[in-house]
Design a protein around this motif. Structure first.
Motif, short mmCIF file in Angstrom:
data_model
loop_
_atom_site.label_atom_id
_atom_site.label_comp_id
_atom_site.label_asym_id
_atom_site.label_seq_id
_atom_site.Cartn_x
_atom_site.Cartn_y
_atom_site.Cartn_z
N MET A 165 0.84 -1.17 0.00
CA MET A 165 0.00 0.00 0.00
C MET A 165 0.89 1.23 0.00
SD MET A 165 -2.54 1.37 2.95
CE MET A 165 -1.30 1.16 4.17
N ALA A 166 0.54 2.17 -0.84
CA ALA A 166 1.26 3.44 -0.85
C ALA A 166 0.28 4.52 -1.29
CB ALA A 166 2.45 3.38 -1.78
N VAL A 167 0.14 5.53 -0.46
CA VAL A 167 -0.74 6.63 -0.81
C VAL A 167 0.10 7.84 -1.18
CG1 VAL A 167 -2.72 5.89 0.55
CG2 VAL A 167 -1.02 7.34 1.60
N GLU A 168 -0.39 8.57 -2.18
CA GLU A 168 0.34 9.76 -2.59
C GLU A 168 0.27 10.81 -1.49
OE1 GLU A 168 0.07 12.75 -6.30
OE2 GLU A 168 -0.07 10.60 -6.72
N LYS A 169 -0.95 11.08 -0.99
CA LYS A 169 -1.11 12.02 0.12
C LYS A 169 -2.31 11.62 0.95
CE LYS A 169 1.07 16.12 -1.59
NZ LYS A 169 1.01 17.49 -1.98
N PHE A 170 -2.14 11.71 2.24
CA PHE A 170 -3.21 11.40 3.20
C PHE A 170 -3.25 12.57 4.18
CE2 PHE A 170 -4.10 8.73 7.22
CZ PHE A 170 -5.45 9.02 7.20
N LYS A 171 -4.18 13.51 3.92
CA LYS A 171 -4.30 14.68 4.79
C LYS A 171 -5.09 14.27 6.03
CE LYS A 171 -5.18 19.41 5.18
NZ LYS A 171 -5.90 20.49 5.29
N VAL A 172 -4.48 14.42 7.19
CA VAL A 172 -5.11 14.01 8.44
C VAL A 172 -5.95 15.17 8.96
CG1 VAL A 172 -4.70 13.24 10.81
CG2 VAL A 172 -3.17 12.50 8.97
N GLU A 173 -7.22 14.90 9.15
CA GLU A 173 -8.14 15.89 9.68
C GLU A 173 -8.64 15.42 11.03
OE1 GLU A 173 -11.19 16.53 6.75
OE2 GLU A 173 -9.72 16.94 5.17
N SER A 215 -11.57 15.37 12.11
CA SER A 215 -12.77 14.52 11.96
C SER A 215 -12.40 13.09 11.60
CB SER A 215 -13.72 15.11 10.91
OG SER A 215 -13.08 15.19 9.65
N HIS A 216 -11.32 12.89 10.81
CA HIS A 216 -10.85 11.53 10.51
C HIS A 216 -10.48 10.82 11.79
CE1 HIS A 216 -9.27 12.84 6.27
NE2 HIS A 216 -10.54 12.53 6.22
N ILE A 217 -9.72 11.53 12.64
CA ILE A 217 -9.27 10.94 13.90
C ILE A 217 -10.45 10.57 14.78
CG2 ILE A 217 -8.01 11.41 16.04
CD1 ILE A 217 -6.03 13.07 14.31
N MET A 218 -11.40 11.51 14.92
CA MET A 218 -12.58 11.25 15.75
C MET A 218 -13.37 10.04 15.23
SD MET A 218 -15.92 13.60 16.48
CE MET A 218 -16.47 13.41 14.78
N MET A 219 -13.61 9.98 13.93
CA MET A 219 -14.39 8.87 13.37
C MET A 219 -13.66 7.54 13.51
SD MET A 219 -16.37 10.52 10.09
CE MET A 219 -14.97 11.38 9.39
N PHE A 220 -12.34 7.55 13.33
CA PHE A 220 -11.57 6.32 13.50
C PHE A 220 -11.68 5.84 14.94
CE2 PHE A 220 -7.87 3.75 14.35
CZ PHE A 220 -7.76 2.96 13.22
N ALA A 231 -2.79 5.02 11.22
CA ALA A 231 -2.10 5.14 9.93
C ALA A 231 -2.68 4.18 8.89
CB ALA A 231 -0.60 4.91 10.10
N GLN A 232 -3.22 3.06 9.34
CA GLN A 232 -3.80 2.10 8.41
C GLN A 232 -4.99 2.68 7.65
OE1 GLN A 232 -2.43 -0.81 7.65
NE2 GLN A 232 -4.00 -1.18 6.13
N ALA A 233 -5.63 3.72 8.22
CA ALA A 233 -6.76 4.35 7.54
C ALA A 233 -6.34 4.98 6.21
CB ALA A 233 -7.40 5.40 8.45
N SER A 234 -5.06 5.20 6.01
CA SER A 234 -4.59 5.76 4.75
C SER A 234 -4.94 4.86 3.58
CB SER A 234 -3.08 6.01 4.80
OG SER A 234 -2.37 4.79 4.84
N ALA A 235 -5.19 3.58 3.85
CA ALA A 235 -5.57 2.65 2.78
C ALA A 235 -6.82 3.13 2.05
CB ALA A 235 -5.80 1.25 3.35
#
Length: 167
Positions: free
Chosen positions: A1-9, A11-16, A48-52
């Motif tokens: 798995m490799a993501v070009e960009k994963f902007k952490v917000e 709301s992402h953290i809260m939902m995870f 970090a796995q959420a970047s998938a």
């Protein structure tokens, strides 16, 4: 798995955190988080796995056309991994055996992560019921917008030589 960009917000953290059932306020309450050792909202372990979800080629997500997906995993489907998904070969099956995360610093809202994946170690063991077991590591490095290493994730997969004997 490799993501070009994963902007952490935030709301992402809260939902995870909610999705994994972790009610720690440091994952969503900015006022609370300011009074903690990190001093701000941080991401939970394994976040970090959420970047998938930002990787268009992530092999465990159903493709848009519906073809070639493994299924829910609730029962064996016999489906083969999508081409290019890194599913491996052999006459048996494969499974995710282990995941380790080394945090070099906390992931925070505002980080823009990139991921680079490379192969790690490979080793073999013999099994009475499934023949040769081939273990292989995949090492993913997550770096922030400044190129600094934030998380190193190591996954271990195992492939069997043949389907497991049921006897």
């Amino acid at each position: 798995m490799a993501v070009e960009k994963f902007k952490v917000e935030a709301s992402h953290i809260m939902m995870f955190a909610r999705a994994v059932g972790d009610a720690n306020r440091i994952y969503h309450d900015e006022d609370y988080a300011e009074g903690t050792e990190p001093g701000s909202i941080i991401a939970p372990p394994t976040f970090a796995q959420a970047s998938a979800q930002f990787d268009p080629d992530y092999s465990l997500r159903p493709p848009i056309d519906g073809d070639g997906w493994f299924g829910s995993g609730g029962k064996p489907s016999g489906a083969k991994p999508r081409e290019g998904s890194g599913g491996g070969g052999g006459g048996g099956g494969g499974l995710h055996a282990e995941q380790r995360f080394v945090y070099h610093r906390h992931i925070r809202p505002g980080d823009v992560l990139t991921a680079t994946t490379k192969p790690g170690n490979t080793w073999e063991r013999e099994s009475r019921r499934a023949g040769k077991l081939t273990f292989s590591e995949s090492v993913t490095e997550y770096r922030d917008q400044n190129g600094e290493l934030v998380v190193t994730a190591t996954g271990v997969g195992v492939r069997t030589e043949r389907p497991v004997d049921q006897g």
